[in-house]
Design an enzyme around this catalytic site. Structure first.
Site, mmCIF file in Angstrom:
data_model
loop_
_atom_site.group_PDB
_atom_site.id
_atom_site.type_symbol
_atom_site.label_atom_id
_atom_site.label_comp_id
_atom_site.label_asym_id
_atom_site.label_seq_id
_atom_site.Cartn_x
_atom_site.Cartn_y
_atom_site.Cartn_z
ATOM 1 N N LEU A 103 49.984 -48.692 -3.652
ATOM 2 C CA LEU A 103 51.240 -47.821 -3.393
ATOM 3 C C LEU A 103 52.673 -49.099 -3.226
ATOM 4 O O LEU A 103 52.492 -49.654 -2.453
ATOM 5 C CB LEU A 103 51.774 -46.239 -2.351
ATOM 6 C CG LEU A 103 52.821 -45.910 -3.521
ATOM 7 C CD1 LEU A 103 52.804 -44.856 -4.438
ATOM 8 C CD2 LEU A 103 52.431 -44.382 -1.490
ATOM 9 N N ASP A 104 53.623 -48.927 -4.981
ATOM 10 C CA ASP A 104 54.380 -50.207 -4.638
ATOM 11 C C ASP A 104 55.081 -49.263 -3.581
ATOM 12 O O ASP A 104 55.269 -48.887 -3.155
ATOM 13 C CB ASP A 104 54.808 -49.645 -5.910
ATOM 14 C CG ASP A 104 53.885 -50.209 -7.248
ATOM 15 O OD1 ASP A 104 53.125 -51.367 -7.041
ATOM 16 O OD2 ASP A 104 54.541 -49.706 -7.843
ATOM 17 N N LYS A 105 55.966 -51.058 -2.973
ATOM 18 C CA LYS A 105 56.303 -51.650 -2.293
ATOM 19 C C LYS A 105 57.547 -50.506 -2.764
ATOM 20 O O LYS A 105 57.818 -50.017 -1.357
ATOM 21 C CB LYS A 105 57.043 -53.363 -1.365
ATOM 22 C CG LYS A 105 58.130 -53.046 -0.977
ATOM 23 C CD LYS A 105 57.941 -54.820 -0.632
ATOM 24 C CE LYS A 105 58.356 -55.106 0.272
ATOM 25 N NZ LYS A 105 59.063 -55.928 1.254
ATOM 26 N N SER A 107 57.382 -47.574 -3.603
ATOM 27 C CA SER A 107 57.449 -46.010 -3.490
ATOM 28 C C SER A 107 57.329 -45.627 -2.332
ATOM 29 O O SER A 107 56.811 -46.191 -1.805
ATOM 30 C CB SER A 107 55.597 -45.947 -4.677
ATOM 31 O OG SER A 107 56.916 -47.053 -5.922
ATOM 32 N N ARG A 184 52.118 -50.282 -11.708
ATOM 33 C CA ARG A 184 53.365 -50.047 -11.449
ATOM 34 C C ARG A 184 53.024 -49.364 -12.882
ATOM 35 O O ARG A 184 54.013 -49.400 -13.691
ATOM 36 C CB ARG A 184 54.276 -51.532 -11.512
ATOM 37 C CG ARG A 184 53.920 -52.302 -10.722
ATOM 38 C CD ARG A 184 54.975 -53.268 -10.590
ATOM 39 N NE ARG A 184 56.927 -52.292 -10.573
ATOM 40 C CZ ARG A 184 57.240 -52.772 -11.783
ATOM 41 N NH1 ARG A 184 56.830 -53.528 -12.612
ATOM 42 N NH2 ARG A 184 58.097 -52.191 -11.716
#
Length: 239
Positions: A103-105, A107, A184
């Site tokens: 899970l992206d930074k 997000s 992403r």
């Protein structure tokens, strides 16, 4: 005597995912009986495996399955040497666990962590069509054309995204359910249509819903695990 690939051994020992294991092997941080192996090397039960000089043994304890509400700014990596704000140090769980996927930074929201390598490999296989649900906010008004194009697939990362469910919630907010996990993906899809994501929160993975406060985690229930195992029962194990 049964042989097992070194990356699978590290996964089943609860050390890291198979992909992360391959990276460790490639970096020369893994040794078998004191020697650096090649990718794909197989070992038996008498071999001694170390990572950064520390012996890795398969656990005799039960597996751990956690649902964590990741805050913005936390990085989904097990390499605690590189990232200060990594998920492992943040959770500080008493046993070694690693995240299932990413899970992206920037997000936030639901991410699962475990020390069960087999379930990781099954869940991560995109072809198994496991649903992940997100609430997304963008920087300008959502149009009908935006919704239609998001649903029908967009060209990113040299492929066309799978058709997906997209539902408008408000002027700037929508819900999206994906069955693939490109890097992403939602941000890239929005950027392709000249929208920028201002907030992205994952609220569901398969049958697991986000129900803990930001920065906290809980154990998965037996009924949740039973349902997960049913959902991934058609996944193929790999050597």
């Amino acid at each position: 005597m049964d042989l097992i690939r070194i990356n699978k051994y590290l996964t089943e020992a609860g050390y890291c995912s198979r992909r992360a294991a391959d990276k460790l092997i490639d970096q020369g941080r893994v040794k078998i009986n004191g020697k650096v192996p090649e990718l794909g090397t197989k070992i038996n039960s008498t071999d001694v495996v170390t990572v950064d000089g520390k012996e890795i043994n398969k656990p005799k304890e039960e597996f751990v399955y956690l649902a964590f509400n990741k805050p913005i700014g936390i990085v989904c990596t097990t390499d605690t040497r590189v990232e200060k704000d990594n998920i492992i140090d943040y959770i500080n769980y008493p046993k070694r666990v690693f995240p299932i996927g990413r899970l992206d930074k920037p997000s936030e929201g639901l991410i699962l962590l475990t020390n069960d390598g087999d379930i990781v490999n099954k869940i991560l296989r995109a072809r198994n069509n496991h649903e992940k649900e997100y609430i997304v906010e963008v920087d300008r008004a959502i149009s009908d054309l935006f919704l239609k194009r998001m649903r029908n697939g967009l060209p990113i990362l040299d492929t066309i995204t799978r058709k997906c469910k997209v539902e408008q919630i408000s002027k700037f907010k929508f819900r999206i359910i994906l069955t693939q996990g490109l890097n992403r993906q939602i941000r890239r899809m929005c950027e392709y249509l000249d929208y920028n994501v201002t907030k992205l929160k994952r609220i569901r993975i398969m049958n697991i819903k986000l129900d803990v406060p930001t920065g906290q985690y809980r154990d998965l229930t037996n009924s949740e695990l039973t349902e997960i195992n049913a959902l991934i029962s058609d996944s193929q194990k790999t050597n």
